[in-house]
Design a protein around this motif. Structure first.
Motif, short mmCIF file in Angstrom:
data_model
loop_
_atom_site.label_atom_id
_atom_site.label_comp_id
_atom_site.label_asym_id
_atom_site.label_seq_id
_atom_site.Cartn_x
_atom_site.Cartn_y
_atom_site.Cartn_z
N UNK A 282 0.79 -1.22 0.00
CA UNK A 282 0.00 0.00 0.00
C UNK A 282 0.82 1.27 0.00
N UNK A 283 2.15 1.15 -0.08
CA UNK A 283 3.01 2.33 -0.09
C UNK A 283 3.05 2.94 -1.49
N UNK A 284 3.48 4.20 -1.54
CA UNK A 284 3.64 4.90 -2.82
C UNK A 284 5.14 4.98 -3.11
N UNK A 285 5.59 4.10 -3.98
CA UNK A 285 7.02 3.82 -4.12
C UNK A 285 7.57 4.39 -5.42
N UNK A 286 8.73 5.04 -5.30
CA UNK A 286 9.49 5.46 -6.47
C UNK A 286 10.60 4.45 -6.73
N UNK A 287 10.83 4.14 -8.00
CA UNK A 287 12.01 3.39 -8.39
C UNK A 287 12.78 4.33 -9.32
N UNK A 288 13.98 4.72 -8.91
CA UNK A 288 14.71 5.80 -9.56
C UNK A 288 15.64 5.29 -10.65
N UNK A 289 15.63 5.97 -11.79
CA UNK A 289 16.67 5.81 -12.80
C UNK A 289 17.25 7.19 -13.08
N UNK A 290 18.50 7.21 -13.45
CA UNK A 290 19.04 8.40 -14.09
C UNK A 290 18.46 8.45 -15.51
N UNK A 291 18.48 9.61 -16.13
CA UNK A 291 18.03 9.70 -17.52
C UNK A 291 16.57 9.30 -17.67
N UNK A 292 16.31 8.36 -18.57
CA UNK A 292 14.96 7.84 -18.83
C UNK A 292 14.90 6.40 -18.33
#
Lengths: 254, 254
Positions: free
Chosen positions: B72-82
């Motif tokens: 139920x969390x609001x999660x970011x998965x980060x990349x540089x660029x695209x």
């Protein structure tokens, strides 16, 4: 006082896809040049003098924008997507290359900046999943500025290299044949189950996305508002997503 | 309550290259997963729980982010660029594909979104002028996830197709040979005057840009922080800019 020419990418349509840098350049500008529909996107901004022109007038539009900037104005030159991908940045440098001595002298005082934007293929790929997650190429299928034979050769070599491919300008009313020609080459070079994705009006309210096997595709599926993505031989579907694996040819994952 | 996983592109480094959409997703998130240096970019944000991991742990990072979102969390998965270009989006769909029945059931409730960003090659191209202004391809030169023979074949076919090329990951400490191998192929396939552009740390304070003819390039010019752009046979310089003309092979301009 020297002027400034910012060649900016507005992204494919959604407001949320503008970068902060482009938004700041728009706020700071005095004039905006561009193809009618792109200029229309800024028509609510009272501080801008708008200079709309038609498709096919890229070189003269670039020259007029440089002229305006050389009088000390802060000028925007608008592209949809990214200005460096089948858009206005190359046209500006072509105009500089073709300039008269007088123009070259005058335009040399202009501070020229290219501000990138989200190009249609990357917006489309994001909406579909990750079909461009491995090596890929971008091909403009319009034969307006290159012979059809060059396009066919590029599509064939790209298929042999097993690139995923993004096709810009697959078909237009004036040049309907581009995608049909590419499709003939793909049928010769790729397996019938190859996945082909169609993203029309990507990021806009009327966006449509669909995915078909190559053997179920016909040329009418793409028009001038469609971005086509052809998977590589490993591209697959999981749930509603299309993706191309990061690894290839037996190399291990991690 | 179902959670959400936003696979976001932070662009190549400059704050101004973030999109509004990504900025909004960051504001709205509870957690951020990613490779250390990307997570570091958000370290000043008090509202985020940060989960940094090392290079090479992409599949397990994707699974952990999906697990977290499924609670139920609001999660970011980060990349540089695209995130869709040699980055985390494909890793997430690979994780979905490889999931156990239990994971698949649990992860199916997660709202997965891919939010595009400015990829390094387009940021670099903008800083250089418009070297990708005609058909082009993007090739990851790392042989971590594919055999070197596949890379060499792709570079060769891309040169024969006369694509401009963007090389990602040209060399790293662990895998220094990528660019040297590509250079050997380019020397066999291209004329000595072919323009090669090097953009290091693009958009950052310590950005460096340089352009050389192929016959003056050596393999030490590219490291893991360099994006390399190879022009096509028509790529040229005007003043300090490098650009590839829009037209090719005798087709008329406008």
């Amino acid at each position: 006082m020297p002027g400034c020419l910012s060649i900016v990418g507005l992204g494919p349509g959604a407001e949320g896809l503008l970068t902060d840098q482009v938004r700041a350049a728009i706020s700071d500008a005095s004039d905006a040049f561009g193809y009618f529909p792109y200029v229309d996107r800024l028509s609510s901004l009272q501080h801008l003098q708008l200079h709309a022109s038609d498709n096919g007038e890229e070189l003269s539009r670039a020259s007029e924008a440089l002229n305006r900037a050389s009088t000390g104005r802060r000028v925007l030159l608008l592209s949809s997507g990214d200005p460096g991908v089948f858009a206005m940045a190359s046209a500006v440098f072509e105009a500089l290359q073709a300039a008269s001595l007088e123009e070259r002298e005058r335009w040399s005082r202009v501070d020229i900046r290219v501000l990138p934007g989200i190009t249609a293929m990357l917006a489309a790929a994001a909406r579909l999943g990750a079909p461009l997650g491995h090596d890929f190429c971008a091909i403009n299928l319009s034969d307006n500025l290159k012979p059809a034979s060059v396009i066919e050769r590029r599509v064939r070599l790209a298929a042999q290299a097993d690139f995923a491919m993004a096709f810009y300008n697959p078909a237009s009313r004036a040049r309907p044949e581009g995608f049909a020609r590419a499709l003939r080459v793909l049928r010769e070079e790729c397996e019938p189950g190859r996945l082909i994705c169609f993203a029309r009006n990507v990021s806009r309210a009327d966006e449509t996305l669909c995915v078909h096997r190559l053997d179920a595709v016909d040329a009418s599926m793409a028009d001038m508002r469609t971005l086509v993505i052809v998977g590589n031989s490993l591209t697959q579907q999981v749930g509603r997503y299309v993706y191309t694996p990061r690894s290839y040819g037996g190399a291990d994952h991690e």
